[in-house]
Motif scaffolding. Structure first.
Motif, PDB file in Angstrom:
ATOM      1  N   UNK A   1      14.650  20.542  -7.181  1.00 11.54           N
ATOM      2  CA  UNK A   1      15.072  21.683  -6.360  1.00 11.54           C
ATOM      3  C   UNK A   1      16.329  22.332  -6.917  1.00 11.54           C
ATOM      4  N   UNK A   2      17.284  21.500  -7.359  1.00  9.47           N
ATOM      5  CA  UNK A   2      18.525  22.033  -7.924  1.00  9.47           C
ATOM      6  C   UNK A   2      18.259  22.810  -9.203  1.00  9.47           C
ATOM      7  N   UNK A   3      17.381  22.266 -10.033  1.00  4.27           N
ATOM      8  CA  UNK A   3      17.053  22.933 -11.290  1.00  4.27           C
ATOM      9  C   UNK A   3      16.393  24.278 -11.021  1.00  4.27           C
ATOM     10  N   UNK A   4      15.436  24.269 -10.101  1.00  7.39           N
ATOM     11  CA  UNK A   4      14.716  25.501  -9.768  1.00  7.39           C
ATOM     12  C   UNK A   4      15.677  26.581  -9.271  1.00  7.39           C
ATOM     13  N   UNK A   5      16.675  26.168  -8.527  1.00  6.72           N
ATOM     14  CA  UNK A   5      17.639  27.127  -7.983  1.00  6.72           C
ATOM     15  C   UNK A   5      18.683  27.543  -9.008  1.00  6.72           C
TER      16      UNK A   5
END
Length: 281
Positions: free
Chosen positions: A191-195
């Motif tokens: 999720x952090x990477x995607x954001x």
């Protein structure tokens, strides 16, 4: 004339400096701790100030002023917990120090009781003992819970920083960057990477991004879902993508169609770069 509760309250408050002095003297067995004598004058002064809050807390419990008592509990828990997390103090040291506080304060209650033994009944002494232990038990219970919450937040914050810094976008020439995805990819990290990655590419002026997943470890379903989300966002920003290090089956949906149209998948990053003319001359 003051009642016994009020008289004891004033006695404790009047003797607060002496109570703290005796408490400080009990800390001589601490080593390599904020409670140790060699922690420095600044820390010792801070502990004295915080110990006054402990005295205020117990005294308000003796006085049986619930509003003042609840306010003192809240103040003590918040300030001491934040301070101990900041100094990375083990929780068992805090609990031991609180126990020593209770011991010293009770010694002063005994002195007060002896001085006025003609008017203080055993029942009253037992009542004060209950109030003392109630205050210490409640503050320890609330402290340990809040301390855990603060530590948990601190660890999560550190993990997020590590996750971001361990997933960098590396510019290799004007408008071209490489994103090596390394390590185990948990759902939270995904999720952090995607954001984070789309904004990072935008900030660094990346127009073409090579995403290498050969060093990453995660489930196919999660990989496909997060890859789709991230690449879709990148393309909405006008950033072309090429993906390497992904098994052929991960690049296809269950019906055999590509999960992301017009995105090229390569066996390795070297192959992706070579196919796009990015080789050493």
């Amino acid at each position: 004339m003051l009642g016994l509760n009020e008289a004891l309250y004033e006695y404790i408050m009047d003797n607060a400096p002496n109570i703290t002095d005796q408490w400080i003297n009990l800390l001589g067995d601490y080593k390599d701790s904020i409670y140790a004598e060699d922690a420095g004058d600044e820390m010792r002064a801070k502990l004295r100030k915080q110990h006054r809050m402990t005295i205020d807390l117990v005294a308000s419990a003796i006085l049986e002023n619930e509003e003042q008592y609840n306010r003192n509990v809240k103040t003590w828990v918040e300030r001491v917990a934040n301070s101990r997390v900041e100094t990375n103090t083990p929780i068992h040291e805090v609990l031991q120090a609180v126990g020593k506080s209770g011991t010293v304060i009770w010694e002063f209650i005994e002195i007060f009781t002896e001085e006025r033994k003609q008017e203080i009944s055993p029942v009253k002494v037992i009542h004060w003992s209950k109030n003392l232990h109630r205050a210490l038990d409640e503050v320890i219970n609330k402290f340990t819970r809040f301390y855990y919450e603060l530590i948990d937040r601190k660890i999560k914050s550190q993990r997020e920083v590590i996750n971001k810094t361990s997933s960098p976008v590396i510019p290799i020439m004007n408008g071209i960057g490489v994103f090596p995805l390394v390590g185990e990819i948990s759902e939270r990290r995904a999720e952090l990477i995607t954001a984070d990655i789309p904004q990072t590419c935008k900030d660094k002026g990346v127009e073409t991004l090579f995403i290498d997943m050969s060093g990453a470890s995660f489930t196919a379903a999660l990989a496909r879902e997060k890859l789709i989300q991230m690449v879709q966002v990148l393309r909405m920003l006008g950033i072309d993508c090429a993906v390497s290090g992904v098994r052929p089956d991960m690049a296809l949906a269950s019906d055999g169609e590509r999960v992301i149209a017009d995105v090229i998948f390569y066996n390795s990053l070297q192959q992706a770069l070579a196919q796009n003319g990015l080789t050493r001359k």
